[in-house]
Design an enzyme around this catalytic site. Structure first.
Site, PDB file in Angstrom:
ATOM      1  N   GLY A   1       0.287  -5.083   0.560  1.00  0.00           N
ATOM      2  CA  GLY A   1      -0.806  -5.051  -0.417  1.00  0.00           C
ATOM      3  C   GLY A   1      -0.399  -5.678  -1.744  1.00  0.00           C
ATOM      4  O   GLY A   1      -1.249  -6.199  -2.476  1.00  0.00           O
TER       5      GLY A   1
ATOM      6  N   GLU B   1       3.388  -5.853   7.226  1.00  0.00           N
ATOM      7  CA  GLU B   1       2.537  -4.842   7.864  1.00  0.00           C
ATOM      8  C   GLU B   1       2.850  -4.624   9.339  1.00  0.00           C
ATOM      9  O   GLU B   1       2.816  -3.494   9.826  1.00  0.00           O
ATOM     10  CB  GLU B   1       1.056  -5.223   7.700  1.00  0.00           C
ATOM     11  CG  GLU B   1       0.476  -4.921   6.324  1.00  0.00           C
ATOM     12  CD  GLU B   1       0.724  -6.020   5.306  1.00  0.00           C
ATOM     13  OE1 GLU B   1       1.548  -6.923   5.571  1.00  0.00           O
ATOM     14  OE2 GLU B   1       0.092  -5.976   4.239  1.00  0.00           O
TER      15      GLU B   1
ATOM     16  N   GLU C   1      -0.929  -9.244  -1.256  1.00  0.00           N
ATOM     17  CA  GLU C   1      -2.379  -9.472  -1.189  1.00  0.00           C
ATOM     18  C   GLU C   1      -2.986  -9.447  -2.593  1.00  0.00           C
ATOM     19  O   GLU C   1      -3.856 -10.243  -2.934  1.00  0.00           O
ATOM     20  CB  GLU C   1      -3.037  -8.400  -0.301  1.00  0.00           C
ATOM     21  CG  GLU C   1      -2.682  -8.566   1.177  1.00  0.00           C
ATOM     22  CD  GLU C   1      -3.344  -7.511   2.056  1.00  0.00           C
ATOM     23  OE1 GLU C   1      -3.077  -6.321   1.835  1.00  0.00           O
ATOM     24  OE2 GLU C   1      -4.135  -7.884   2.935  1.00  0.00           O
TER      25      GLU C   1
ATOM     26  N   ALA D   1       0.867  -1.180   0.000  1.00  0.00           N
ATOM     27  CA  ALA D   1       0.000   0.000   0.000  1.00  0.00           C
ATOM     28  C   ALA D   1       0.900   1.225   0.000  1.00  0.00           C
ATOM     29  O   ALA D   1       2.072   1.139   0.368  1.00  0.00           O
ATOM     30  CB  ALA D   1      -0.860  -0.015   1.257  1.00  0.00           C
TER      31      ALA D   1
HETATM   32  N1  COA Z   1       4.646   3.402   0.095  1.00  0.00           N
HETATM   33  C1  COA Z   1       5.158   4.610  -0.198  1.00  0.00           C
HETATM   34  N2  COA Z   1       6.457   4.819  -0.465  1.00  0.00           N
HETATM   35  C2  COA Z   1       7.262   3.751  -0.420  1.00  0.00           C
HETATM   36  C3  COA Z   1       6.798   2.460  -0.120  1.00  0.00           C
HETATM   37  C4  COA Z   1       5.422   2.304   0.141  1.00  0.00           C
HETATM   38  N3  COA Z   1       4.894   1.116   0.414  1.00  0.00           N
HETATM   39  N4  COA Z   1       7.841   1.608  -0.140  1.00  0.00           N
HETATM   40  C5  COA Z   1       8.916   2.329  -0.462  1.00  0.00           C
HETATM   41  N5  COA Z   1       8.565   3.629  -0.631  1.00  0.00           N
HETATM   42  C6  COA Z   1       9.452   4.740  -1.041  1.00  0.00           C
HETATM   43  C7  COA Z   1      10.492   5.058   0.001  1.00  0.00           C
HETATM   44  O1  COA Z   1       9.994   5.982   0.934  1.00  0.00           O
HETATM   45  C8  COA Z   1      11.610   5.637  -0.843  1.00  0.00           C
HETATM   46  O2  COA Z   1      11.256   6.966  -1.144  1.00  0.00           O
HETATM   47  P1  COA Z   1      12.395   8.103  -1.279  1.00  0.00           P
HETATM   48  O3  COA Z   1      13.254   7.649  -2.406  1.00  0.00           O
HETATM   49  O4  COA Z   1      11.616   9.340  -1.538  1.00  0.00           O
HETATM   50  O5  COA Z   1      13.114   8.110   0.028  1.00  0.00           O
HETATM   51  C9  COA Z   1      11.522   4.836  -2.130  1.00  0.00           C
HETATM   52  O6  COA Z   1      10.201   4.280  -2.151  1.00  0.00           O
HETATM   53  C10 COA Z   1      12.504   3.700  -2.238  1.00  0.00           C
HETATM   54  O7  COA Z   1      12.419   2.914  -1.055  1.00  0.00           O
HETATM   55  P2  COA Z   1      13.726   2.363  -0.335  1.00  0.00           P
HETATM   56  O8  COA Z   1      13.274   1.631   0.868  1.00  0.00           O
HETATM   57  O9  COA Z   1      14.709   3.450  -0.158  1.00  0.00           O
HETATM   58  O10 COA Z   1      14.290   1.362  -1.458  1.00  0.00           O
HETATM   59  P3  COA Z   1      14.902  -0.086  -1.298  1.00  0.00           P
HETATM   60  O11 COA Z   1      15.201  -0.554  -2.657  1.00  0.00           O
HETATM   61  O12 COA Z   1      15.983  -0.076  -0.273  1.00  0.00           O
HETATM   62  O13 COA Z   1      13.736  -1.010  -0.691  1.00  0.00           O
HETATM   63  C11 COA Z   1      11.538  -1.932  -0.511  1.00  0.00           C
HETATM   64  C12 COA Z   1      12.589  -1.253  -1.428  1.00  0.00           C
HETATM   65  C13 COA Z   1      10.266  -2.062  -1.292  1.00  0.00           C
HETATM   66  C14 COA Z   1      12.036  -3.317  -0.076  1.00  0.00           C
HETATM   67  C15 COA Z   1      11.341  -1.053   0.755  1.00  0.00           C
HETATM   68  O14 COA Z   1      11.077   0.261   0.340  1.00  0.00           O
HETATM   69  C16 COA Z   1      10.211  -1.476   1.646  1.00  0.00           C
HETATM   70  O15 COA Z   1      10.362  -2.392   2.436  1.00  0.00           O
HETATM   71  N6  COA Z   1       9.054  -0.792   1.552  1.00  0.00           N
HETATM   72  C17 COA Z   1       7.956  -0.990   2.433  1.00  0.00           C
HETATM   73  C18 COA Z   1       7.217  -2.223   2.097  1.00  0.00           C
HETATM   74  C19 COA Z   1       6.041  -2.396   3.032  1.00  0.00           C
HETATM   75  O16 COA Z   1       6.171  -2.357   4.237  1.00  0.00           O
HETATM   76  N7  COA Z   1       4.899  -2.613   2.437  1.00  0.00           N
HETATM   77  C20 COA Z   1       3.710  -2.813   3.171  1.00  0.00           C
HETATM   78  C21 COA Z   1       2.971  -1.547   3.255  1.00  0.00           C
HETATM   79  S1  COA Z   1       1.484  -1.834   4.105  1.00  0.00           S
END
Ligand code: COA
Length: 650
Positions: free
Chosen positions: A101, A124, A104, A62
């Site tokens: 999400g 989450e 999901e 999400a």
């Molecule tokens: N929603 C909004 N923004 C998100 C996001 C999300 N779910 N996941 C990542 N981003 C943004 C980060 O804030 C970052 O933004 P920035 O460049 O402006 O700082 C950018 O995407 C890149 O994320 P980053 O974590 O720096 O890259 P990464 O390659 O190291 O890791 C992921 C990528 C996807 C593994 C990691 O971002 C992550 O774990 N995200 C969250 C996933 C999550 O918890 N999802 C469930 C949500 S309910």
């Protein structure tokens, strides 16, 4: 351009999400998916659908920026219901990460094929919530409940191969992911109406002992509630019809998304990504990090060397003499062996890392290192000698870093011919594990040094926080302040185990005095003695810690410190109580009881006050940076968001 595109080729529709950076399921993506689903259902030429993503990853969840606000239509559960109820099969083609999400969404499809390097998870709980769009209901219909419990309550993603083994995905792609997904979609289309995941029965498997799981989570989560809520949701949903389980899950998700815990965890999520802000705009090229010099092979030096080796750099590790060189090499080898034992590194990777270590006692060997990190004994005269020697042997454009945790970086810089190339890189122990790196910017530190620090943090996968020069920088300065106040509380009547218990109840892994006993009381004692001559006599000072040290109570290694360890476990000790009572009397304090609440109020108050001073003086760049330091470096409970978040000073 639309974030969701739809094309049809030879009876198969391709639905492609393109929402950089990580294809988060923001409102536009949800609306695009719903539109695509409706178009497909009205187009009789379409027999099957492949859902994929552009860019580095499948959907990573999400949009976290939308969480905690009023949900916007179309809601994700409705989008997933439309996909799952489609008249044609949808197959998710997963590369990169399918998280939250995103997973999901994949589970609502009728088939899943993944690249072998993909990772899938429901993280989450790390954001203080639970899956809110059927994750806890669909997952146990694809994998055994035990696996579902691990994934939903732990939040850790699983590798593609494990996902395939447990049934979460139907196939691993060996070559062309999209072609394999298309083949699977057509195969499913040939089998009649698509089968909704929700119509499946729970996957049979070993029963889950819910009480045991609950006990395990209670112990591990240190006051965070989301993992327990996740467990309860799975448990409750297991006995309910799918539709009822979905609506209960959603209600719980909405409640948690609005909680303080979720707000705190979102704050830390974004604060970690915003940390080191000024490094992002530095206009200079970092030096090459293929070969890095490390001086000092003690705990910190060996840890820093290990971190570098595991990240692919070659390390020249310098010690004083042949015996110390051999001890340093052994320390690195043992640290790597420990990582293999814990299963975080393969033997092959550890062997490869060790092969890149070149230990020695000759500074001249550092001449081919564009950057060197000093991690010798924390004493100004020792460090001065090191930097004088480095100034002689290092190329004029090499970057010099000190791992000092207290000493004045500007004083050290003044020792060198070109102070612009010196900065502080304060690692935390164990340096190959801890994610925090305080980058200490001296008055003269130049752009190349800062760009190199940023590149080094990226290479080591650490989170850099920029700190200005002051006693203790950000983290140790705050710790020194609350440590002092805790000793005042001891003088006023609190007991060490009461302070420790209050901190543990709040969510710290350990209390202040347990930590001190573990790391030893002698270094801080030496520092206090070194500063004694400069102490302002009008300032309040307690002699309690000094008295303990004088009595040989130097911590665990001495068998006694703030606690007694003669029985093998930490026990409060009468001798300590006696010292406390004597010191209270000398200071004219009448001892009184402290409640756990009061202890934590005092500790937080001091942390926040010092944090504000640090911001005022420009030592930290933001309140979020201070929270990141306290959470990643000092055991502050992540689900509370850090002291500055708690103070509302975002
Ligand atoms: N929603 C909004 N923004 C998100 C996001 C999300 N779910 N996941 C990542 N981003 C943004 C980060 O804030 C970052 O933004 P920035 O460049 O402006 O700082 C950018 O995407 C890149 O994320 P980053 O974590 O720096 O890259 P990464 O390659 O190291 O890791 C992921 C990528 C996807 C593994 C990691 O971002 C992550 O774990 N995200 C969250 C996933 C999550 O918890 N999802 C469930 C949500 S309910």
């Amino acid at each position: 351009m639309s974030v969701v595109s739809l094309e049809v080729h030879d009876q198969v529709a391709s639905v492609i999400i393109d929402n950089p950076p990580v294809n988060a399921l923001g409102r536009e993506v949800r609306a695009g998916l719903l539109d695509a689903c409706r178009s497909i259902d009205q187009d009789p030429s379409v027999k099957a659908v492949v859902l994929s993503c552009k860019g580095r990853s499948f959907v990573a969840g999400a949009d976290i920026r939308e969480l905690g606000k009023r949900p916007l239509e179309p809601y994700l559960p409705d989008v997933l219901a439309a996909i799952e109820g489609s008249r044609v099969p949808w197959v998710a083609a997963i590369h990169g990460t399918a998280l939250g999400g995103g997973l999901e969404l994949a589970m609502a499809c009728h088939g899943r094929v993944t690249a072998p390097s993909a990772k899938l998870g429901l993280p989450e709980v790390t954001l203080g919530i639970i899956p809110g769009s059927g994750g806890t209901v669909r997952l146990p219909r694809l994998v055994p409940m035990r696996t579902a419990v691990g994934m939903v309550t732990g939040g850790k993603p699983v590798e593609a191969e494990a996902a395939f083994d447990t049934g979460l995905v139907d196939a691993l792609s060996n070559g062309n992911l999209l072609a394999d997904a298309r083949a699977m979609a057509l195969e499913l289309a040939g089998q009649g109406d698509p089968v909704p995941t929700l119509s499946r029965r729970l996957v049979p498997g070993d029963p889950v002992d819910w009480t045991v799981e609950e006990g395990r989570l209670l112990k591990r989560s240190r006051g965070a509630t989301a993992p327990l809520e996740a467990l309860a949701t799975l448990r409750e949903g297991a006995d309910l019809p799918a539709a009822e389980a979905l609506s209960r899950e959603r209600a719980r998700f909405l409640r948690l998304a609005a909680s303080h815990e979720a707000a705190a965890l979102r704050h830390i999520f974004f604060a970690e990504r915003a940390a080191g802000q000024s490094l992002k705009s530095v206009d200079a090229k970092p030096v090459d990090l293929t070969h890095v010099g490390v001086i000092g092979g003690g705990t910190m030096g060996a840890g820093i060397a290990t971190a570098l080796l595991l990240s692919g750099s070659g390390v020249r590790l310098i010690e004083r003499n042949a015996t110390a060189v051999e001890a340093a090499r052994r320390r690195v080898a043992e640290t790597l062996a420990g990582s293999v034992k814990r299963g975080v590194v393969t033997q092959a990777k550890a062997d490869d890392a060790l092969a890149r270590l070149i230990p020695g006692d000759d500074y001249a060997a550092l001449a081919d290192c564009p950057v060197v990190i000093e991690a010798v004994f924390e004493d100004m005269s020792v460090k001065r000698e090191v930097f004088a020697a480095l100034d002689d042997v290092m190329p004029a454009d090499a970057i010099l870093a000190t791992n000092t945790s207290y000493l004045d970086v500007n004083d050290l810089a003044a020792m060198t011919r070109d102070p612009s190339r010196l900065l502080g890189l304060h690692f935390f122990s164990p340096a190959h594990v801890m994610k925090l790196l305080e980058v200490v910017r001296g008055g003269a530190t130049g752009a190349r040094a800062l760009a190199t620090a940023a590149a080094l943090a990226r290479l080591l996968r650490k989170i850099p926080v920029v700190a200005g020069v002051c006693d203790g920088f950000i983290g140790n300065r705050i710790m020194a302040a609350y440590r002092r106040d805790c000793e005042f509380m001891l003088e006023e009547g609190a007991l060490p185990h009461e302070i420790d218990a209050a901190m543990r109840d709040f969510g710290f892994a350990m209390g202040l005095y347990e930590v001190q006993d573990m790391s030893g009381l002698d270094i801080a004692w030496a520092q206090r003695r070194a500063r004694a001559a400069h102490r302002d006599p009008s300032e309040r000072y307690t002699h309690i810690a000094d008295r303990l040290c004088e009595a040989g109570r130097l911590g665990r290694k001495a068998g006694k410190g703030w606690y007694d360890y003669s029985t093998g476990v930490a026990e409060p000790d009468a001798e300590v109580l006696h010292i406390l009572e004597e010191e209270s009397e000398k200071a004219g304090r009448i001892r009184r009881r402290f409640s756990a609440e009061e202890v934590m109020q005092r500790i937080l108050g001091v942390m926040q006050e010092e944090g504000r001073a640090i911001l005022r003086e420009g030592i930290a760049e933001s309140a979020g940076d201070i929270d990141v330091v306290m959470v990643l470096g000092y055991g502050f409970p992540r689900h509370k968001g850090g002291p500055m978040f708690m103070a509302g000073a975002r």
